[in-house]
Scaffold this active site. Sequence first.
Site, short mmCIF file in Angstrom:
data_model
loop_
_atom_site.label_atom_id
_atom_site.label_comp_id
_atom_site.label_asym_id
_atom_site.label_seq_id
_atom_site.Cartn_x
_atom_site.Cartn_y
_atom_site.Cartn_z
N HIS A 70 44.29 50.24 6.85
CA HIS A 70 44.35 49.90 7.84
C HIS A 70 44.69 47.95 8.17
O HIS A 70 45.60 47.64 8.99
CB HIS A 70 42.99 50.42 9.03
CG HIS A 70 42.87 51.33 8.53
ND1 HIS A 70 42.89 51.70 10.28
CD2 HIS A 70 43.25 52.50 8.53
CE1 HIS A 70 42.61 52.96 10.50
NE2 HIS A 70 43.56 53.43 9.28
N GLY A 89 50.23 41.95 7.51
CA GLY A 89 50.28 42.84 6.46
C GLY A 89 49.38 43.17 5.55
O GLY A 89 47.73 42.42 6.40
#
Length: 362
Positions: A70, A89
């Site tokens: 996540h 990211g």
Amino acid sequence: MLAKTLVSFLTLALIAGAVPPKKATCSKGRTASDAKCCIWFDVLDDIQENLFDGGECGEEAHESLRLTFHDAISFSPKLFRQGKFGGGGADGSIMAFSEIETNFEASLGLDEIVEEQKPFALAHKVSFGDFIQFAGAVGVSNCGGGPRLQFLAGRSNHSIVSPDNLIPLPTDSADVILARMGDAGFSPAEVVDLLASHSVAAQDHIDPTIHGSPFDSTPSDFDAQFFVETLLKGVAFPGNGSQPGEVLSPLPGELRLQSDFVLSRDPRTTCEWQSFVDNQKLMVQRFTKAMAKMSTLGNDVRTLTDCSEVIPVPKPAASNVAHLPAGKTLKDIQAACKATPFPTIKADRGECSVSDRGYAIG
Ligand code: CA
Ligand code: CA
């Protein structure tokens, strides 16, 4: 002449033996190829004892692995091409901005593991991005048959809050999931490889009445059960009826995600899916490769230091081949790969439910 030859020989020997890698000495007499890795041995000792309850593959390990995904998958080259911020990211943003990112629909419930992890990262003065990936790698190494993931250290502790809607949802179609993952750089086969993580996973928020219900019958083992059990005919809902993102499950106590159901039967992914049923080693190998990519999304790997040696070596898997849960036969398998016949695998004896296997539900 002899002397000259001897000198040459000695020179060669010196060159050959001249560059023993300089090992740094870390705490408790452990060594590392780079001094920058030493800190991670201390983090390891601390989290094994105080986060993973002495090195277990339990809820914290499951949630730590989920958190790696996540944080990392919020990375969209498509948004960047449109001139928008596409997320950093694997940058720790989900911990730095947890009050925002753990309120995204896909990340509900992750606030708990973020709050558990954060004090460790602060105490050891390591970046949130590094810590999240390290904890995920250590957590999954505690699972039987688990992978020994690559761990690269050195992510910046600076991050910007990620945009919403970049994390696939269990209610998404295969087209939507594969398009989103494709944007982040993953092929359909690599999406399946990453889903091996569901072999050591459980849900809390799809159906909160059965908090902690797993996606396969062996949530403490990184085995191939997930890949066979998802192909079984669904027969019942394990908890409070049908919930969004949930479909019929084959076993009492086990919850099946709609996204796992569609990907296990989609022509773009089903053969990769089936290939793991009788080859856990392949599953681990492919998962390890896909995770190396995912855990560094948004980072320049040339700036990171390889500290994989700090990750513990997991216990070997009980078996390389999955089995059919007791009471099921090959007729219950809904195989969808046309290229390869479904492998012949054995069935367990007796009655089977997930709670029989020692996994407490509730
Ligand atoms: Ca992130
Ligand atoms: Ca499992």
